[in-house]
Design a protein around this motif. Structure first.
Motif, PDB file in Angstrom:
ATOM      1  N   GLN A 111      -8.127  34.468  12.826  1.00 19.98           N
ATOM      2  CA  GLN A 111      -8.857  33.541  13.012  1.00 19.98           C
ATOM      3  C   GLN A 111      -8.401  32.437  14.356  1.00 19.98           C
ATOM      4  O   GLN A 111      -7.201  33.180  14.785  1.00 19.98           O
ATOM      5  CB  GLN A 111      -8.838  32.783  12.016  1.00 19.98           C
ATOM      6  CG  GLN A 111      -7.045  32.470  12.005  1.00 19.98           C
ATOM      7  CD  GLN A 111      -6.874  31.121  10.675  1.00 19.98           C
ATOM      8  OE1 GLN A 111      -7.049  31.147   9.255  1.00 19.98           O
ATOM      9  NE2 GLN A 111      -5.933  30.722  11.007  1.00 19.98           N
ATOM     10  N   THR A 112      -9.129  31.875  14.272  1.00 25.56           N
ATOM     11  CA  THR A 112      -7.941  30.374  15.510  1.00 25.56           C
ATOM     12  C   THR A 112      -7.209  30.454  15.109  1.00 25.56           C
ATOM     13  O   THR A 112      -6.574  29.775  13.493  1.00 25.56           O
ATOM     14  CB  THR A 112      -9.035  29.545  16.191  1.00 25.56           C
ATOM     15  OG1 THR A 112      -9.582  29.142  14.626  1.00 25.56           O
ATOM     16  CG2 THR A 112     -10.232  30.216  17.142  1.00 25.56           C
ATOM     17  N   TRP A 113      -5.942  29.594  16.042  1.00 22.41           N
ATOM     18  CA  TRP A 113      -4.939  28.970  15.108  1.00 22.41           C
ATOM     19  C   TRP A 113      -4.813  27.640  14.051  1.00 22.41           C
ATOM     20  O   TRP A 113      -4.096  27.461  13.355  1.00 22.41           O
ATOM     21  CB  TRP A 113      -3.923  28.786  16.572  1.00 22.41           C
ATOM     22  CG  TRP A 113      -2.378  28.364  14.917  1.00 22.41           C
ATOM     23  CD1 TRP A 113      -1.936  27.228  15.357  1.00 22.41           C
ATOM     24  CD2 TRP A 113      -1.501  29.325  15.394  1.00 22.41           C
ATOM     25  NE1 TRP A 113      -0.623  27.575  15.132  1.00 22.41           N
ATOM     26  CE2 TRP A 113      -0.099  29.136  14.230  1.00 22.41           C
ATOM     27  CE3 TRP A 113      -1.455  31.080  15.174  1.00 22.41           C
ATOM     28  CZ2 TRP A 113       1.024  29.784  13.736  1.00 22.41           C
ATOM     29  CZ3 TRP A 113      -0.181  31.364  14.127  1.00 22.41           C
ATOM     30  CH2 TRP A 113       0.501  30.572  13.606  1.00 22.41           C
ATOM     31  N   ASN A 114      -6.121  27.311  14.870  1.00 20.08           N
ATOM     32  CA  ASN A 114      -5.850  26.284  13.766  1.00 20.08           C
ATOM     33  C   ASN A 114      -6.822  25.442  12.562  1.00 20.08           C
ATOM     34  O   ASN A 114      -8.013  25.229  12.109  1.00 20.08           O
ATOM     35  CB  ASN A 114      -6.579  24.728  14.698  1.00 20.08           C
ATOM     36  CG  ASN A 114      -8.152  25.404  14.966  1.00 20.08           C
ATOM     37  OD1 ASN A 114      -8.275  26.738  15.572  1.00 20.08           O
ATOM     38  ND2 ASN A 114      -8.566  24.128  16.053  1.00 20.08           N
ATOM     39  N   ASN A 115      -7.197  27.357  12.031  1.00 19.98           N
ATOM     40  CA  ASN A 115      -8.346  27.508  10.867  1.00 19.98           C
ATOM     41  C   ASN A 115      -9.879  26.821  10.937  1.00 19.98           C
ATOM     42  O   ASN A 115     -10.299  26.686  10.028  1.00 19.98           O
ATOM     43  CB  ASN A 115      -7.650  26.943   9.457  1.00 19.98           C
ATOM     44  CG  ASN A 115      -6.303  27.089   9.205  1.00 19.98           C
ATOM     45  OD1 ASN A 115      -5.846  28.550   9.501  1.00 19.98           O
ATOM     46  ND2 ASN A 115      -5.283  26.258   8.374  1.00 19.98           N
ATOM     47  N   GLY A 116      -9.806  27.514  12.377  1.00 16.57           N
ATOM     48  CA  GLY A 116     -11.051  27.263  13.095  1.00 16.57           C
ATOM     49  C   GLY A 116     -12.076  28.402  12.317  1.00 16.57           C
ATOM     50  O   GLY A 116     -12.264  29.104  11.621  1.00 16.57           O
ATOM     51  N   ARG A 117     -12.206  28.996  13.914  1.00 15.48           N
ATOM     52  CA  ARG A 117     -13.414  29.860  12.953  1.00 15.48           C
ATOM     53  C   ARG A 117     -12.637  31.604  12.716  1.00 15.48           C
ATOM     54  O   ARG A 117     -11.786  31.473  12.950  1.00 15.48           O
ATOM     55  CB  ARG A 117     -13.990  30.510  14.064  1.00 15.48           C
ATOM     56  CG  ARG A 117     -15.064  31.472  14.485  1.00 15.48           C
ATOM     57  CD  ARG A 117     -15.932  31.300  15.554  1.00 15.48           C
ATOM     58  NE  ARG A 117     -16.802  32.306  15.874  1.00 15.48           N
ATOM     59  CZ  ARG A 117     -17.572  32.126  17.060  1.00 15.48           C
ATOM     60  NH1 ARG A 117     -18.148  31.672  18.013  1.00 15.48           N
ATOM     61  NH2 ARG A 117     -19.024  32.932  17.051  1.00 15.48           N
ATOM     62  N   THR A 118     -13.130  32.102  11.785  1.00 14.87           N
ATOM     63  CA  THR A 118     -12.533  33.161  11.240  1.00 14.87           C
ATOM     64  C   THR A 118     -13.673  34.454  11.447  1.00 14.87           C
ATOM     65  O   THR A 118     -14.817  34.284  11.196  1.00 14.87           O
ATOM     66  CB  THR A 118     -12.165  33.007   9.730  1.00 14.87           C
ATOM     67  OG1 THR A 118     -13.297  33.028   9.472  1.00 14.87           O
ATOM     68  CG2 THR A 118     -10.943  32.040   9.609  1.00 14.87           C
ATOM     69  N   SER A 152      -4.156  37.249  20.448  1.00 16.23           N
ATOM     70  CA  SER A 152      -4.989  37.486  21.366  1.00 16.23           C
ATOM     71  C   SER A 152      -5.131  36.578  22.834  1.00 16.23           C
ATOM     72  O   SER A 152      -5.136  35.325  21.894  1.00 16.23           O
ATOM     73  CB  SER A 152      -5.898  38.532  21.181  1.00 16.23           C
ATOM     74  OG  SER A 152      -6.380  37.757  22.141  1.00 16.23           O
ATOM     75  N   ARG A 153      -4.905  36.946  23.688  1.00 22.28           N
ATOM     76  CA  ARG A 153      -5.280  35.165  24.591  1.00 22.28           C
ATOM     77  C   ARG A 153      -6.632  35.043  24.673  1.00 22.28           C
ATOM     78  O   ARG A 153      -7.322  34.515  25.482  1.00 22.28           O
ATOM     79  CB  ARG A 153      -4.735  35.374  25.362  1.00 22.28           C
ATOM     80  CG  ARG A 153      -2.543  35.337  25.414  1.00 22.28           C
ATOM     81  CD  ARG A 153      -2.482  35.619  26.949  1.00 22.28           C
ATOM     82  NE  ARG A 153      -2.567  36.986  27.035  1.00 22.28           N
ATOM     83  CZ  ARG A 153      -1.671  37.156  28.733  1.00 22.28           C
ATOM     84  NH1 ARG A 153      -0.783  36.858  29.388  1.00 22.28           N
ATOM     85  NH2 ARG A 153      -1.819  38.612  28.496  1.00 22.28           N
ATOM     86  N   ARG A 154      -7.139  36.284  24.210  1.00 15.33           N
ATOM     87  CA  ARG A 154      -8.874  36.324  24.139  1.00 15.33           C
ATOM     88  C   ARG A 154      -9.585  35.670  23.010  1.00 15.33           C
ATOM     89  O   ARG A 154      -9.442  36.978  22.191  1.00 15.33           O
ATOM     90  CB  ARG A 154      -9.408  37.793  24.719  1.00 15.33           C
ATOM     91  CG  ARG A 154     -10.491  37.520  24.560  1.00 15.33           C
ATOM     92  CD  ARG A 154     -11.779  39.502  25.228  1.00 15.33           C
ATOM     93  NE  ARG A 154     -10.938  39.536  26.529  1.00 15.33           N
ATOM     94  CZ  ARG A 154     -11.179  40.454  27.703  1.00 15.33           C
ATOM     95  NH1 ARG A 154     -12.419  40.611  27.136  1.00 15.33           N
ATOM     96  NH2 ARG A 154     -10.520  40.273  28.840  1.00 15.33           N
ATOM     97  N   SER A 189      -0.618  28.225  20.181  1.00  9.79           N
ATOM     98  CA  SER A 189      -1.510  27.038  19.668  1.00  9.79           C
ATOM     99  C   SER A 189      -3.228  27.732  20.016  1.00  9.79           C
ATOM    100  O   SER A 189      -4.364  27.063  19.008  1.00  9.79           O
ATOM    101  CB  SER A 189      -1.667  25.271  19.684  1.00  9.79           C
ATOM    102  OG  SER A 189      -1.777  25.355  21.056  1.00  9.79           O
ATOM    103  N   SER A 190      -2.832  28.199  21.482  1.00  7.54           N
ATOM    104  CA  SER A 190      -4.837  28.594  21.567  1.00  7.54           C
ATOM    105  C   SER A 190      -4.795  30.050  21.372  1.00  7.54           C
ATOM    106  O   SER A 190      -6.250  29.957  21.517  1.00  7.54           O
ATOM    107  CB  SER A 190      -4.183  28.149  23.634  1.00  7.54           C
ATOM    108  OG  SER A 190      -3.490  29.441  23.665  1.00  7.54           O
ATOM    109  N   LEU A 191      -4.119  30.812  20.623  1.00  8.38           N
ATOM    110  CA  LEU A 191      -4.642  32.252  20.428  1.00  8.38           C
ATOM    111  C   LEU A 191      -5.180  32.798  19.407  1.00  8.38           C
ATOM    112  O   LEU A 191      -5.417  31.357  18.178  1.00  8.38           O
ATOM    113  CB  LEU A 191      -3.066  33.010  20.153  1.00  8.38           C
ATOM    114  CG  LEU A 191      -2.064  32.614  21.623  1.00  8.38           C
ATOM    115  CD1 LEU A 191      -0.403  33.420  21.369  1.00  8.38           C
ATOM    116  CD2 LEU A 191      -1.811  33.305  22.764  1.00  8.38           C
TER     117      LEU A 191
END
Length: 123
Positions: free
Chosen positions: A51-58, A99-101, A30-32
């Motif tokens: 994107q972030t997994w939670n459909n946030g920033r893309t 990515s973890r980054r 979820s944090s990837l």
């Protein structure tokens, strides 16, 4: 470990659409930062969207903005790449990566990769 499996590639005429899917499994992800890359014959691997997994920033590459959309379905552990108005120059193997980054567009900073799916756009 995270396992990524892409699907949805194929042959399409210019102007057509395809939707790629990437199913993730393994550790908590979820944090990837989830991304799509592509690589055409004889060319370097190129960032497409992420994107972030939670459909946030893309983010999306300039070459695909307005045509490609990345999205995710947490319940299905799946990330999608909707590709519209496809062009012959979109022909490539498309890879899903994690990515973890956060927010990176550099392929070297992605930790997990799928096997790729071929997209061919005919003129």
């Amino acid at each position: 470990q995270v396992q990524l499996v892409e699907s949805g590639g194929g042959l399409v005429q210019a102007g057509g659409s395809l939707r790629l899917s990437c199913v993730a499994s393994g550790r908590t992800f979820s944090s990837l930062w989830m991304g799509w890359f592509r690589q055409a014959p004889g060319k370097e691997r190129e960032f497409v969207a992420a994107q972030t997994w939670n459909n946030g920033r893309t983010y999306a590459a300039d070459s695909v903005k307005g045509r490609f959309t990345i999205s995710g379905d947490n319940a299905k552990n799946t990330v999608y790449l909707q590709m519209n108005s496809l062009k012959p120059e979109d022909t490539a193997v498309y890879y899903c990566a994690a990515s973890r980054r956060l927010y990176t567009r550099r392929s070297s900073e992605y930790d997990y990769w799928g096997q790729g799916t071929q997209v061919t756009v005919s003129s």
